[in-house]
Design a protein around this motif. Structure first.
Motif, mmCIF file in Angstrom:
data_model
loop_
_atom_site.group_PDB
_atom_site.id
_atom_site.type_symbol
_atom_site.label_atom_id
_atom_site.label_comp_id
_atom_site.label_asym_id
_atom_site.label_seq_id
_atom_site.Cartn_x
_atom_site.Cartn_y
_atom_site.Cartn_z
ATOM 1 N N GLY A 48 34.629 46.036 36.348
ATOM 2 C CA GLY A 48 34.628 46.826 35.129
ATOM 3 C C GLY A 48 34.610 45.910 33.920
ATOM 4 O O GLY A 48 33.831 44.953 33.858
ATOM 5 N N PHE A 49 35.503 46.164 32.957
ATOM 6 C CA PHE A 49 35.521 45.344 31.754
ATOM 7 C C PHE A 49 36.015 43.934 32.048
ATOM 8 O O PHE A 49 35.383 42.942 31.680
ATOM 9 N N LEU A 50 37.150 43.807 32.705
ATOM 10 C CA LEU A 50 37.664 42.482 33.053
ATOM 11 C C LEU A 50 36.891 41.926 34.246
ATOM 12 O O LEU A 50 36.459 42.679 35.124
ATOM 13 N N PRO A 51 36.714 40.606 34.301
ATOM 14 C CA PRO A 51 35.969 40.023 35.423
ATOM 15 C C PRO A 51 36.703 40.237 36.738
ATOM 16 O O PRO A 51 37.934 40.279 36.777
ATOM 17 N N PRO A 52 35.956 40.352 37.850
ATOM 18 C CA PRO A 52 36.564 40.622 39.157
ATOM 19 C C PRO A 52 37.117 39.345 39.795
ATOM 20 O O PRO A 52 36.599 38.853 40.809
ATOM 21 N N VAL A 53 38.184 38.827 39.233
ATOM 22 C CA VAL A 53 38.773 37.583 39.738
ATOM 23 C C VAL A 53 39.406 37.857 41.108
ATOM 24 O O VAL A 53 40.303 38.688 41.224
ATOM 25 N N PRO A 54 38.980 37.155 42.167
ATOM 26 C CA PRO A 54 39.477 37.439 43.514
ATOM 27 C C PRO A 54 40.762 36.692 43.846
ATOM 28 O O PRO A 54 40.891 36.081 44.903
ATOM 29 N N LEU A 55 41.706 36.723 42.921
ATOM 30 C CA LEU A 55 43.020 36.120 43.149
ATOM 31 C C LEU A 55 44.061 37.219 43.016
ATOM 32 O O LEU A 55 43.979 38.051 42.102
ATOM 33 N N PRO A 56 45.077 37.253 43.870
ATOM 34 C CA PRO A 56 45.931 38.445 43.969
ATOM 35 C C PRO A 56 46.985 38.603 42.882
ATOM 36 O O PRO A 56 47.414 39.720 42.602
ATOM 37 N N ARG A 57 47.453 37.506 42.280
ATOM 38 C CA ARG A 57 48.569 37.623 41.330
ATOM 39 C C ARG A 57 48.053 37.508 39.898
ATOM 40 O O ARG A 57 47.367 36.550 39.554
ATOM 41 N N ARG A 58 48.420 38.481 39.085
ATOM 42 C CA ARG A 58 47.961 38.536 37.702
ATOM 43 C C ARG A 58 49.173 38.621 36.782
ATOM 44 O O ARG A 58 50.077 39.426 37.010
ATOM 45 N N MET A 59 49.171 37.775 35.736
ATOM 46 C CA MET A 59 50.293 37.746 34.796
ATOM 47 C C MET A 59 49.771 37.657 33.373
ATOM 48 O O MET A 59 48.688 37.124 33.111
#
Length: 289
Positions: free
Chosen positions: A78-89
């Motif tokens: 969607g708007f944010l890139p599809p970063v394939p890393l599980p933890r987001r802060m």
């Protein structure tokens, strides 16, 4: 940025933009004031200026339930890139408060992916996404508020991960307030900002899946508490700029402190948060008009 085979062409998201609209209503203002333990609660009448950072109560992420991922965030893409890393802060932010936002204003926020950076850290790959938000009110061409939002994505917790060395918090605070981050405070702030991220309310998920010792206090909540401390101590001051950086996660296991002092120039306010052991958890600076 440089793309990697593992992360794909994330640079394609740089420059993507979207605009959303909202109306600054009174009820969220009163609800956050109650959550921050204000007494008396504000009247929040039409035309009243909203405090700095309280724009986070608006432009809420209204993703459909079927579009929510396993961490409680919207599924990647969607708007944010599809970063394939599980933890987001939420890593930090920078703000310019150019003119007031007021109760009753019709507001628009234009968001643009400003940068995407891939780095290697001691715990593996890190992806930093910087989003620029411009908020305008009542059809004005010039933004009333410019915000840069720094997001960091991390790999899953590994048994051999080594935590970064803690930093001692500054000394010499002239203002200090103890905050007890219980489940209710975290739930109320999550509800006010429509934040479904499970690290803030789902103890089993945050400890068993993401490997943290307890519920994580929202970075924006701590930043709001720092700004709230400034407003309690300098109620007539007008903030022109603010920046904060999350240094260390804050958990709900112990009380923490928000601290501040006005520097000798009479314009710079140093703000910080520390945990129960005295380690720095958030570092911030505000400049006054």
């Amino acid at each position: 940025m440089q793309d990697t085979p593992e992360l794909g062409p994330l640079s394609q998201w740089i420059g993507r933009s979207e605009t959303v609209h909202d109306l600054i209503g009174a009820t969220p203002i009163k609800a956050l004031a109650a959550t921050l333990d204000h007494d008396p609660l504000p009247a929040a009448q039409a035309g009243d200026e909203i405090p700095p950072l309280w724009h986070w109560l608006y432009f809420l992420p209204l993703h459909r339930q079927s579009g929510i991922g396993p961490d409680g965030h919207a599924r990647r893409g969607g708007f944010l890139p599809p970063v394939p890393l599980p933890r987001r802060m939420w890593a930090g932010g920078q703000f310019e408060f150019r003119s007031a936002l007021r109760v009753g204003d019709a507001v628009a926020r234009t968001s643009t992916i400003d940068d995407v950076t891939v780095k290697e850290g001691r715990t593996g790959t890190l992806v930093f996404v910087k989003v620029r938000h411009e908020v305008s009110s009542n059809g004005a061409a010039a933004p009333a508020l410019v915000e840069f939002h720094d997001i960091v994505y991390r790999e899953a917790q590994r048994p051999d991960d080594v935590a970064p060395p803690p930093q001692a918090a500054p000394t010499g605070a002239t203002w200090r307030r103890e905050i007890v981050p219980d489940d209710v405070l975290l739930f109320r702030y999550s509800a006010l900002t429509f934040n479904g991220h499970r690290i803030h309310y789902d103890r089993r998920y945050v400890t068993e899946t993401e490997g943290y010792p307890g519920l994580i206090v929202h970075g924006p909540l701590i930043a709001t508490l720092l700004m709230d401390l400034l407003r309690r101590e300098l109620p007539q001051a007008r903030v022109e700029t603010f920046r904060f950086k999350a240094v260390r996660a804050t958990f709900d296991l112990h009380p923490f402190h928000v601290n501040g002092r006005l520097e000798p120039d009479g314009k710079t306010v140093r703000l910080w948060a520390n945990d129960h052991e005295g380690w720095l958890t958030m570092d911030a600076t505000a400049t006054l008009a």
